[in-house]
Design a protein around this motif. Structure first.
Motif, PDB file in Angstrom:
ATOM      1  N   VAL C  48      48.515  56.142  31.353  1.00  0.00           N
ATOM      2  CA  VAL C  48      49.517  55.683  30.386  1.00  0.00           C
ATOM      3  C   VAL C  48      50.249  56.893  29.800  1.00  0.00           C
ATOM      4  CG1 VAL C  48      48.300  53.546  29.739  1.00  0.00           C
ATOM      5  CG2 VAL C  48      47.813  55.682  28.496  1.00  0.00           C
TER       6      VAL C  48
ATOM      7  N   PHE F  16      41.508  45.802  32.870  1.00  0.00           N
ATOM      8  CA  PHE F  16      41.370  47.250  33.019  1.00  0.00           C
ATOM      9  C   PHE F  16      39.900  47.637  33.046  1.00  0.00           C
ATOM     10  CE2 PHE F  16      45.511  46.553  31.070  1.00  0.00           C
ATOM     11  CZ  PHE F  16      46.313  47.163  32.025  1.00  0.00           C
ATOM     12  N   PHE F  21      40.785  50.753  27.097  1.00  0.00           N
ATOM     13  CA  PHE F  21      41.721  49.645  26.862  1.00  0.00           C
ATOM     14  C   PHE F  21      41.172  48.537  25.976  1.00  0.00           C
ATOM     15  CE2 PHE F  21      43.444  51.780  30.568  1.00  0.00           C
ATOM     16  CZ  PHE F  21      44.774  51.890  30.206  1.00  0.00           C
ATOM     17  N   THR F  83      48.403  49.563  34.706  1.00  0.00           N
ATOM     18  CA  THR F  83      49.090  49.716  33.420  1.00  0.00           C
ATOM     19  C   THR F  83      50.583  49.432  33.604  1.00  0.00           C
ATOM     20  OG1 THR F  83      49.469  52.055  33.850  1.00  0.00           O
ATOM     21  CG2 THR F  83      47.454  51.488  32.662  1.00  0.00           C
TER      22      THR F  83
END
Lengths: 138, 138, 138, 138, 138, 138
Positions: C48, F16, F21, F83
């Motif tokens: 990310v 995930f 997460f 993601t």
């Protein structure tokens, strides 16, 4: 059933006297997005609900009575009571008074109603709906 | 007639058992944008439809029962039947139960109704509207 | 080049001392829709741009320094100068300071920049973009 | 009460013969955003208001009768009368005819109604709502 | 880097001579949503990118050269070539000419650029970005 | 500098593996709104950035490789790493490959770049921008 809608916006400061409102008791403000719609079961002689130019002008002129103002000092909201619900009601009633003066061929055929919806943030809104009186002189 | 609305969202996985749904029989998912509105003909003692903070909290707490879940395993949607329409009905009924518990001065004056509208994509939505029962103890 | 964005809003009262601003010299207010984005050429170890939960928390905590306030009395905008451009700059700089404190594995890989865009009405917005300093301790 | 909605758009040229329309007497055009919704008090056997794929196909096929056209030459709007209100009525009536042909298990349970809302610009819209006839053969 | 943006819209008829455009060779039309933004690395003496009132007036006056027109007859788009890209370029260049005439204290500090983004439907848009010349007399 | 943009959407399930997460480790899903834009300093022979019909078809065909799928089982995202940032990168690279095959007169003049922006909820988005290779055979 037909409807016709127009939108505009206004920007005000206000606060609330009632402790119910928590942090909104502090002087703050809002941009209100305004959606005004008129409903009627039939179209007039020009094949429209009403004159959209007249409707936009009426909305703007009514918004001018609030725009760029501190509503804590506005006579329509005594004791710092300018909630979104009461703002919607105030606007709807003022617009209804003005729509009642529109010449018959440009006005919504009766029975008709109008609704003012106010968006105060991306996650909150309020509205008020009112019936329109019969046309003056009709 | 007044209304008050708030919005939020939730994200779920699901699939449909019924061959009627074509490719949506495969396990997929959705972000649901939620628009919750309450309608009532009169304002309460604080000049609002109801306490907007309470309404947002109720909506969030009800959404928590679905958010980040696989609805194929959720007891409210047996046999993989979590259509947008049934999701809207489930949420509206849960929210109505919680609104019935709000203290009278912060609750919508009766008669009142509420509507949950779910946006599942930029081109599709569904809603469910339900009357609110009379206030407990009223 | 990657970016990650989050949104929120805040509501304030303000006015302008400078006659340049015409009717906005009167005390009024605004709801500001906020769009915060972070740009970086590479992703971190979690695939990310940065921890989106941390980014939303930082944005909210920085907005709390303005929300439900009268900016005419705020020390960051002396002499009633809280234009949308200066608000965007103030927010971007405060957010950048906080992002610099995020643990390395949850922070944007450098070089990175961030942008705050403020929507003050349906027809007007302003933004400010700033480079992020190198990571502390890196 | 349940509703199901889908959206689409179409692009047309037109003008108005009636001097009432001022500058819109000149040949101009519009992109119409279309929001079609169906309302019914109960769900069908598949737990939906109706087959959303059928609804989107019907809407697209009806829009094809207007899309990329000069409505001044369209037989449904004689004498250059294609106001947004009449466009909404035309579309709603054509869609209602097609929904009446949908197989019972994929059609909205009766009584049902549908509404076509047309957005002609960011600040103007119109709608028309019509009841759906009972199902053919039911 | 700062930016300031304003929005508006216009409605036109047009067609394309080039067979490349398929059904858009037929006379049709569009509502174009317009987003105009100005970028500059510094603020002027009033703490703004430029006078937002002047920017909105310039945009409106330039849009008046297209609004409610049939672009097939407009001299700026010979041979029916009014693609969204060319419309954005036309508007950006006209706006840049007018911004160059704004008094220095109300104009964007140089170097500056501006961008016109046109939304022709919910699913399509185009933009053109141009540098602003140095200020006249500076 | 010119740009051309188109939008679409897709719906997926995913989860995930990385504890980073939090609740998104659970199987859930998302509707991704997609905004694809192409940038180029000059227009091609048809006065456009590229053939918008080709661009929409390419986007749809690339989205079909994800739509109505469980990304936990998709080969492009091993170890449950889908993601939003990586989804944007995947889509941008696939679209770039397809745009490279468009006939020269319908393709963006080089140098060009493209950007895929994904909206996963009303409050979160991510994007990836990539340069387009020179045209094949050019």
């Amino acid at each position: 059933m037909f409807s016709l809608g127009v939108s505009d916006h206004f920007m005000i400061a206000h606060s609330f006297a009632d402790p119910f409102f928590g942090p909104a008791q502090r002087l703050h403000g809002a941009t209100y997005g305004v959606e005004l719609s008129v409903r009627t079961p039939a179209l007039g002689p020009h094949h429209v609900v009403m004159d959209i130019g007249a409707l936009r002008s009426i909305l703007r002129s009514v918004l001018e009575t609030l725009d760029y103002m501190n509503l804590d000092e506005h006579s329509a909201f005594p004791n710092r009571t300018s909630t979104s619900e009461r703002l919607a009601q105030y606007l709807a009633e003022r617009v209804a008074e003005e729509v009642a003066k529109v010449p018959a061929d440009a006005a919504p055929p009766r029975p008709a109603s109008l609704c003012v919806l106010l968006r105060e943030s991306p996650v909150a809104w309020a509205s008020y709906e009112v019936s329109l009186p019969s046309q003056e002189g009709a």
